[in-house]
Design a protein around this motif. Structure first.
Motif, mmCIF file in Angstrom:
data_model
loop_
_atom_site.group_PDB
_atom_site.id
_atom_site.type_symbol
_atom_site.label_atom_id
_atom_site.label_comp_id
_atom_site.label_asym_id
_atom_site.label_seq_id
_atom_site.Cartn_x
_atom_site.Cartn_y
_atom_site.Cartn_z
ATOM 1 N N ASP A 246 0.873 -1.170 0.000
ATOM 2 C CA ASP A 246 0.000 0.000 0.000
ATOM 3 C C ASP A 246 0.909 1.219 0.000
ATOM 4 N N GLU A 248 0.416 4.150 -1.811
ATOM 5 C CA GLU A 248 -0.241 5.412 -2.179
ATOM 6 C C GLU A 248 0.108 5.893 -3.583
ATOM 7 N N GLY A 249 0.000 4.996 -4.542
ATOM 8 C CA GLY A 249 0.146 5.402 -5.932
ATOM 9 C C GLY A 249 1.402 4.930 -6.629
ATOM 10 N N GLU A 275 -3.330 -2.411 -2.698
ATOM 11 C CA GLU A 275 -4.328 -1.367 -2.873
ATOM 12 C C GLU A 275 -4.013 -0.611 -4.159
ATOM 13 N N HIS A 277 -5.068 2.465 -6.711
ATOM 14 C CA HIS A 277 -5.763 3.743 -6.725
ATOM 15 C C HIS A 277 -6.338 4.010 -8.103
ATOM 16 N N GLN A 280 -6.763 8.594 -12.490
ATOM 17 C CA GLN A 280 -7.532 9.819 -12.715
ATOM 18 C C GLN A 280 -7.313 10.402 -14.111
ATOM 19 N N ARG A 307 -13.791 -2.613 -2.564
ATOM 20 C CA ARG A 307 -13.657 -1.160 -2.547
ATOM 21 C C ARG A 307 -13.312 -0.719 -1.131
ATOM 22 N N CYS A 312 -10.286 5.540 1.633
ATOM 23 C CA CYS A 312 -10.323 6.533 0.552
ATOM 24 C C CYS A 312 -11.715 6.638 -0.068
ATOM 25 N N ILE A 316 -11.957 5.896 -4.955
ATOM 26 C CA ILE A 316 -10.688 6.151 -5.643
ATOM 27 C C ILE A 316 -9.640 5.073 -5.388
ATOM 28 N N CYS A 317 -9.975 4.042 -4.613
ATOM 29 C CA CYS A 317 -9.042 2.933 -4.460
ATOM 30 C C CYS A 317 -9.793 1.652 -4.131
#
Length: 342
Positions: A246, A248-249, A275, A277, A280, A307, A312, A316-317
């Protein structure tokens, strides 16, 4: 006075009226049952064959069909596992077909649903077994199977936890319920000393492209690829039993190279709990698609999706859980017919 015939007619009419309202409900239930996915139908056929000792499957599997290589265990169980693999492959192919259309660019999370089943999966990452909720726990396959192999068969167990924020619930659960596993935690963003030294070895490293500087929360660091991490820790020839990530991107940068290592046979990873994300931007949608294609190439099966409504907003994740084809087969075999363990 009513005649006897009239009484019977009224009684029949009342009975008909009494149950008439139930007809739409029954019809609805039948329609819902009919509309259920072919995956559930096919999986139920497999499970029914298990209860019948594999006799139904004996008739379904043609003697000339191509069977996957497997180890020697009772043949009925292997045929069950072979049929499960066929179902899982079919669901994967259906998803790939959608990915290749314009719909795949717009559906994002929605088309990436579990295509396989781990019969021993659980939400994992709490002090008390089976009570893991909230943002942090992951769905894992075969906790007891891994623990048994480690404790009684002398097999190594290696767990990576990427992204911590000093929440050590997952590490503590591995330490408690998967005794004997070696745990490594990675996080370059901590502002305080790591609090889980009793359970894991901590590394203030950020996963990424080698030498590329990343920043988050006022901290900066040079990225390390998984290949570099394996080399520096001396894990090049070891199996990663569980990789929890995880970051975060960072997943779209660090995971495709790892999938290539797995595909080439240079690295073996049994499970990936990650996880993802929501992309976008349009170019990130392409990365999203490439991630799953890379997972397919690495023969990782998607067995759980959720989900994340805790961490979040659920939009979005999402949490995804993958298991290698080989490990999933072994874990499911252990559930269907555990030999010498229970």
């Amino acid at each position: 006075m009513r005649r006897i015939g009239e009484s019977k007619m009224l009684s029949t009419s009342a009975t008909t009226t009494k149950y008439c309202w139930q007809i739409p409900l029954v019809s609805f239930a039948l329609v819902a049952l009919f509309m259920s996915s072919s995956y559930i139908y096919q999986a139920s056929k497999v499970l029914s064959s298990i209860s019948n000792g594999g006799m139904q499957l004996e008739k379904q599997v043609d003697s000339n069909s191509k069977m996957r290589p497997h180890t020697t265990t009772p043949s009925c169980n292997e045929k069950v596992l072979d049929q499960l693999d066929e179902v899982f492959d079919k669901k994967r192919s259906e998803r790939v077909a959608v990915m290749d259309t314009h719909l795949g660019d717009h559906l994002s999370f929605d088309i990436y649903e579990p295509e396989a089943t781990c019969f021993s999966e659980e939400r994992f990452g709490s002090e008390t077994r089976y009570s893991a909720f909230g943002d942090g726990p992951k769905f894992i396959c075969g906790v007891d199977f891994i623990a048994h192999q480690t404790a009684h068969l002398g097999k190594d167990c290696l767990v990576y936890s990427v992204g911590s924020n000093n929440d050590i619930a997952f590490e503590k659960a591995v330490y408690t319920f998967m005794k004997g596993c070696e745990i490594h935690t990675f996080d370059p963003t901590l502002n305080k000393p790591f609090v889980g030294d009793e359970y894991a070895t901590f590394h203030p490293w950020g996963l990424g492209e080698d030498g590329v500087v990343a920043k988050q929360g006022g901290k900066s660091w040079e990225g390390k690829s998984f290949e570099t991490v394996f080399r520096e820790l001396g894990h090049e020839n070891r199996t990663i039993d569980v990789l929890k990530i995880d970051c975060e991107g960072c997943e779209y940068d660090v995971m495709p190279p790892l999938m290539e290592l797995i595909s080439s046979g240079r690295v073996k990873v049994n499970q990936i709990l990650i996880e993802l994300h929501l992309p976008q931007l349009k170019n990130n949608v392409t990365k999203f698609k490439k991630f799953f294609l890379a997972a397919d190439e690495a023969k990782m099966r998607l067995f759980h999706k959720e989900r994340n409504g805790w961490g979040c907003g659920g939009q979005i994740c999402a949490e995804y859980a993958f298991a290698s084809e080989a490990f999933l087969r072994e874990a499911n075999r252990d559930t269907i017919c555990p030999i010498g363990r229970h």
